[in-house]
Design a protein around this motif. Structure first.
Motif, PDB file in Angstrom:
ATOM      1  N   THR A  65      53.863 -31.830   2.334  1.00  0.00           N
ATOM      2  CA  THR A  65      54.013 -31.924   3.839  1.00  0.00           C
ATOM      3  C   THR A  65      54.748 -32.934   4.022  1.00  0.00           C
ATOM      4  OG1 THR A  65      52.048 -32.854   3.406  1.00  0.00           O
ATOM      5  CG2 THR A  65      52.146 -30.753   4.680  1.00  0.00           C
ATOM      6  N   GLU A  66      54.560 -34.002   3.221  1.00  0.00           N
ATOM      7  CA  GLU A  66      55.223 -35.279   3.398  1.00  0.00           C
ATOM      8  C   GLU A  66      56.832 -35.100   3.301  1.00  0.00           C
ATOM      9  OE1 GLU A  66      53.323 -37.974   4.346  1.00  0.00           O
ATOM     10  OE2 GLU A  66      55.490 -38.508   5.064  1.00  0.00           O
TER      11      GLU A  66
ATOM     12  N   GLU B  95      49.288 -26.052   4.535  1.00  0.00           N
ATOM     13  CA  GLU B  95      48.340 -26.145   5.491  1.00  0.00           C
ATOM     14  C   GLU B  95      47.182 -25.102   5.334  1.00  0.00           C
ATOM     15  OE1 GLU B  95      48.340 -28.250   9.113  1.00  0.00           O
ATOM     16  OE2 GLU B  95      48.278 -29.638   7.149  1.00  0.00           O
TER      17      GLU B  95
ATOM     18  N   GLN C  37      24.788 -55.182  25.550  1.00  0.00           N
ATOM     19  CA  GLN C  37      26.166 -55.381  25.801  1.00  0.00           C
ATOM     20  C   GLN C  37      26.948 -56.443  25.277  1.00  0.00           C
ATOM     21  OE1 GLN C  37      26.883 -56.010  30.071  1.00  0.00           O
ATOM     22  NE2 GLN C  37      28.264 -54.376  30.205  1.00  0.00           N
TER      23      GLN C  37
ATOM     24  N   VAL D  67      27.816 -55.959  21.619  1.00  0.00           N
ATOM     25  CA  VAL D  67      28.626 -54.794  21.256  1.00  0.00           C
ATOM     26  C   VAL D  67      29.913 -55.491  21.615  1.00  0.00           C
ATOM     27  CG1 VAL D  67      29.402 -52.664  21.948  1.00  0.00           C
ATOM     28  CG2 VAL D  67      27.046 -52.917  21.467  1.00  0.00           C
ATOM     29  N   ILE D  68      30.098 -56.141  22.862  1.00  0.00           N
ATOM     30  CA  ILE D  68      31.683 -56.815  23.286  1.00  0.00           C
ATOM     31  C   ILE D  68      31.943 -57.554  21.904  1.00  0.00           C
ATOM     32  CG2 ILE D  68      32.692 -58.152  24.864  1.00  0.00           C
ATOM     33  CD1 ILE D  68      30.891 -57.090  27.022  1.00  0.00           C
TER      34      ILE D  68
ATOM     35  N   VAL E  64      32.354 -55.269  18.782  1.00  0.00           N
ATOM     36  CA  VAL E  64      33.810 -54.496  18.879  1.00  0.00           C
ATOM     37  C   VAL E  64      35.059 -55.310  19.010  1.00  0.00           C
ATOM     38  CG1 VAL E  64      34.853 -52.716  20.186  1.00  0.00           C
ATOM     39  CG2 VAL E  64      32.490 -52.638  19.622  1.00  0.00           C
TER      40      VAL E  64
ATOM     41  N   LEU F 299      38.243 -55.332  16.546  1.00  0.00           N
ATOM     42  CA  LEU F 299      39.679 -54.683  17.040  1.00  0.00           C
ATOM     43  C   LEU F 299      40.466 -55.751  16.707  1.00  0.00           C
ATOM     44  CD1 LEU F 299      39.092 -52.819  20.476  1.00  0.00           C
ATOM     45  CD2 LEU F 299      39.795 -52.064  18.041  1.00  0.00           C
TER      46      LEU F 299
ATOM     47  N   ILE G  67      31.493 -67.506  28.534  1.00  0.00           N
ATOM     48  CA  ILE G  67      32.726 -67.218  28.013  1.00  0.00           C
ATOM     49  C   ILE G  67      33.313 -67.873  26.669  1.00  0.00           C
ATOM     50  CG2 ILE G  67      35.398 -67.241  28.409  1.00  0.00           C
ATOM     51  CD1 ILE G  67      34.868 -66.810  31.454  1.00  0.00           C
TER      52      ILE G  67
ATOM     53  N   LYS H   9      57.713 -43.954   7.915  1.00  0.00           N
ATOM     54  CA  LYS H   9      57.057 -42.378   7.431  1.00  0.00           C
ATOM     55  C   LYS H   9      56.477 -42.332   5.965  1.00  0.00           C
ATOM     56  CE  LYS H   9      61.094 -40.557  10.264  1.00  0.00           C
ATOM     57  NZ  LYS H   9      62.262 -39.715  10.255  1.00  0.00           N
TER      58      LYS H   9
ATOM     59  N   VAL I 114      52.969 -46.489   6.412  1.00  0.00           N
ATOM     60  CA  VAL I 114      52.221 -46.185   7.504  1.00  0.00           C
ATOM     61  C   VAL I 114      51.130 -45.105   7.360  1.00  0.00           C
ATOM     62  CG1 VAL I 114      51.886 -46.027  10.081  1.00  0.00           C
ATOM     63  CG2 VAL I 114      53.462 -47.775   9.122  1.00  0.00           C
TER      64      VAL I 114
ATOM     65  N   LEU J  48      46.673 -44.794   6.504  1.00  0.00           N
ATOM     66  CA  LEU J  48      46.019 -44.207   7.480  1.00  0.00           C
ATOM     67  C   LEU J  48      44.422 -44.124   6.867  1.00  0.00           C
ATOM     68  CD1 LEU J  48      45.897 -43.912  10.314  1.00  0.00           C
ATOM     69  CD2 LEU J  48      46.199 -41.445   9.977  1.00  0.00           C
TER      70      LEU J  48
ATOM     71  N   ILE K  51      40.474 -37.730  13.029  1.00  0.00           N
ATOM     72  CA  ILE K  51      41.989 -37.985  12.761  1.00  0.00           C
ATOM     73  C   ILE K  51      42.513 -37.655  11.581  1.00  0.00           C
ATOM     74  CG2 ILE K  51      43.312 -40.222  12.583  1.00  0.00           C
ATOM     75  CD1 ILE K  51      41.357 -41.593  14.613  1.00  0.00           C
TER      76      ILE K  51
ATOM     77  N   LYS L 157      41.520 -34.983   9.798  1.00  0.00           N
ATOM     78  CA  LYS L 157      41.123 -33.762   9.409  1.00  0.00           C
ATOM     79  C   LYS L 157      42.334 -33.047   8.279  1.00  0.00           C
ATOM     80  CE  LYS L 157      39.278 -29.811  11.833  1.00  0.00           C
ATOM     81  NZ  LYS L 157      39.289 -29.134  13.025  1.00  0.00           N
TER      82      LYS L 157
ATOM     83  N   ARG M  23      43.432 -34.384   5.788  1.00  0.00           N
ATOM     84  CA  ARG M  23      44.345 -35.122   5.424  1.00  0.00           C
ATOM     85  C   ARG M  23      43.744 -35.894   4.176  1.00  0.00           C
ATOM     86  NH1 ARG M  23      48.503 -38.722   8.034  1.00  0.00           N
ATOM     87  NH2 ARG M  23      48.401 -39.537   5.880  1.00  0.00           N
TER      88      ARG M  23
END
Lengths: 296, 377
Positions: free
Chosen positions: A8-9, A20, A94, A97-98, A101, A105, A160, A210, A213, A217, A289, A291, A293
């Motif tokens: 596929t690549e 597939e 809250q 979690v803030i 997360v 991130l 803060i 291509k 990256v 994943l 995401i 799936k 792969r």
């Protein structure tokens, strides 16, 4: 599947479609066989959990462990506390979690970026990454008070300010695992895939976008599987030292020091729920995401 | 290839959506919390004048959100004071040093007269050298004093080992009396037993602790060491009922129905002091006491009793276990790891509300040692 991915690549569209199809069939076959096992793998732990809960509520567990209902309060009482304090608990959840997360991130983005940098300069990149991995050994207990002091001047609002300090702690713990895994994702390519790209005279940018990256994943999710629980743990611990008194971890500490064990248990339960929920979200996201792969 | 790009885009979209939704959460969480902190503009100078009343200092510092306390059960007097002047009872989490006060993060900082206040004022090692450039608000003067260091054990232990309890109290009070008569010597003894602070600070602490042990909340002198004054204890209990917030409904209702008899028993001390040092057979001869904090003159009575053999004289082999950080002295005593403990009355009340059955058997500190310290212009 091993082949399917490579085809596929780089290969033409027809082979791609064929690949597939074959994977889908394989998955369908697997699914039918797995169903029974899947039910069992869920059922046994659930049954065990219910058994423990029953033993706990009927105080058999207390006799086995040689403890009393004060140190290990009954589940009924703990649940009651959670239901009686929903607004207060949500406020603390809250905040936690803030921080978790937000730090996750920031740390993951920074870590991915560091992975790119390390890949771009391979000479010192791999060495730099191994030095970075030493950062995982830095205990949260040590850096949390330092970051508290460092962030003193950033804001006049202690809420803060301490949020920032806590987020930075989480960020540091999450950066490392992401940078290591991203670096691996960029460099541990399929055999010959790099040669293939080179034979197409692909530019470095093309190879990066291509080949590297997409290849990174699954590694991102490997990193997240480590960082998501780590982010919650660091968030809980950093709250211990924070200037502003809020968060699930802080409530656990305050309750235990004040000898309110039932309340502490309620917050411990909430902390567990946050951890499990965030991990479940991650697994679902990964399933969607990646799936078809995952080639391992 | 297109599929791959689409998937990548989907990932980016998900991350973006999650982050924006969380950013929104962040804003909604920040706004209500930050409003009380930065609402009222107030003071004229950077710090406070000598003539400024306690009320206006508290109001100003509270409106700026710059009142500090260590929390963890040490905060109730400060909350009572804030409430007295109609302020929200939130405070900043103060570290166990005075750096926050020094760098103005905290305008009105909590300090114990015998410890932090000395560090702020004095110029010996570890001191901040403020001297007379600071003012204090005393909890005793403000009528929000809650009693602090006591001696407690479980009710069960007291009932099973009455002679041991009396002997321990007798020797401990003898130690306290001795320490208060010779604070310099007591400071040296504590320092020998592994001090967490310098010998100069230890000496300062001993002199201040003496005042707390020998003066009551109204400023009158007390000579019967360990006396459990009903009025001061009742004030402590009343304030505790108001300001100890318990999320556990069972514990909260237990707290509200609590009376003095649930937390203290004066009979052991009374009989101990009347005994003249004879206690009959001791049920348990090897006992331990858990301190609330690190070894320092705050606990000089026990160290003096140990050093001078007062415990030995009554037939007890005593081990003193220092506390520190998050050591829960109430839990340690409740679980039987130690026999006696030193805690603040409010902590004992909270612990009993949570389901322990602890009993105060002596009240060593007769007045509150907590003050709020502020810088003078």
């Amino acid at each position: 599947m091993e082949n399917g991915y490579l085809n596929t690549e780089a290969g033409p569209l027809k082979i791609n479609a064929a690949g597939e199809v074959s994977t889908k069939k394989a998955r369908a076959r697997k699914k039918a066989g797995l169903n029974k096992d899947a039910v069992m793998t869920v059922l046994y732990p659930v049954l065990f959990g219910i058994l423990v809960l029953v033993l706990w509520q009927t105080q058999v567990l207390h006799k086995i462990l040689g403890t009393d209902t004060f140190t290990l309060p009954l589940p009924g009482r703990i649940i009651n506390i959670i239901f009686e304090n929903v607004p207060a608990i949500l406020k603390n959840v809250q905040a936690t979690v803030i921080v978790a997360v937000g730090g996750l991130l920031l740390g993951s983005v920074l870590g991915y970026f560091l992975g790119i940098v390390a890949m771009a300069f391979p000479k010192w990149g791999s060495g730099g990454i191994s030095i970075a991995s030493a950062f995982t050994a830095v205990p949260i207990v040590a850096i949390a008070p330092i970051l508290n002091n460092l962030t003193k001047d950033l804001s006049d609002d202690p809420h803060i300010r301490s949020m920032l300090a806590k987020t930075l702690v989480v960020m540091i713990t999450c950066t490392v695992s992401m940078s290591i895994n991203a670096y691996r994702g960029f460099t541990e390519l399929k055999p010959f895939s790099l040669d293939l790209m080179k034979s197409y005279a692909a530019s470095k940018t093309t190879i990066f976008l291509k080949l590297r990256v997409p290849n990174s994943l699954p590694y991102i999710f490997t990193a997240l599987r480590v960082s998501v629980p780590a982010s919650i743990i660091s968030a809980l611990v950093s709250e211990y030292f924070a200037e502003f008194i809020i968060g699930v971890g802080r409530q656990i500490r305050e309750s235990i020091v004040l000898a309110q064990y039932a309340t502490a248990w309620a917050y411990i339960l909430v902390a567990c729920a946050i951890g499990i929920l965030m991990y479940a979200i991650l697994l679902i996201a990964e399933g969607v995401i990646l799936k078809g792969r995952r080639h391992r | 290839m297109k599929k791959r790009i689409a998937k990548l885009l989907a990932v980016i979209m998900i991350i973006a959506m999650v982050s924006t939704s969380l950013a929104a959460c962040g804003k909604s969480a920040d706004t209500p919390a930050s409003t009380p902190a930065a609402s009222t503009p107030g003071s004229t100078g950077k710090y406070y004048d000598k003539s400024t009343s306690a009320e206006s200092i508290v109001k100003d510092a509270a409106s700026k959100g710059k009142v500090g306390n260590w929390g963890l059960g040490n905060e109730y007097e400060v909350q009572a004071l804030l409430a007295k002047y109609g302020q929200p009872i939130t405070f900043l989490s103060q570290a166990f040093d005075m750096d926050g006060f020094d760098n103005d993060t905290i305008l009105l900082a909590s300090a114990m007269t015998y410890n932090e206040l000395g560090l702020v004022k004095n110029s010996y090692e570890g001191g901040y050298k403020y001297g007379d450039k600071v003012g204090i608000i005393d909890m005793n003067d403000e009528g929000v004093a809650m009693l602090e260091d006591n001696i407690f054990c479980t009710r069960e232990f007291a009932e099973k080992n009455p002679n041991t309890v009396k002997a321990f109290l007798y020797a401990s009070m003898k130690g306290w009396e001795d320490a208060c008569n010779n604070p310099e010597e007591a400071a040296k003894i504590v320092f020998e037993y592994g001090s967490s602070v310098s010998s100069e600070h230890q000496a300062y602490m001993a002199s201040e602790v003496k005042k707390l042990v020998e003066t009551d909340t109204s400023g009158a002198s007390v000579k019967d060491y360990g006396n459990m004054d009903d009025k001061a204890l009742q004030q402590t209990l009343d304030l505790a009922k108001k300001y100890i917030q318990l999320s556990d409904p069972a514990a909260a209702s237990k707290l509200q129905s609590m009376t003095l008899d649930d937390i203290r028993d004066v009979s052991y001390l009374k009989e101990a002091m009347a005994s003249g040092g004879k206690f009959g057979d001791l049920e348990k001869t090897s006992v331990s006491i858990q301190l609330k904090w690190l070894p320092q003159a705050q606990f000089m009575g026990y160290y003096v009793a140990l050093k001078k053999g007062y415990y030995k004289d009554v037939g007890l082999d005593v081990t003193i276990i220092p506390g520190g950080g998050d050591i829960g002295e109430t839990t340690a005593v409740y679980t039987g790891q130690v026999d006696f403990g030193v805690t603040w009355v409010s902590n004992l009340i909270a612990a009993n509300a949570g389901g322990m059955d602890l009993l105060e058997i002596a009240q060593v500190y007769q007045r509150s040692g907590l003050v709020l310290v502020y810088k003078l212009n």
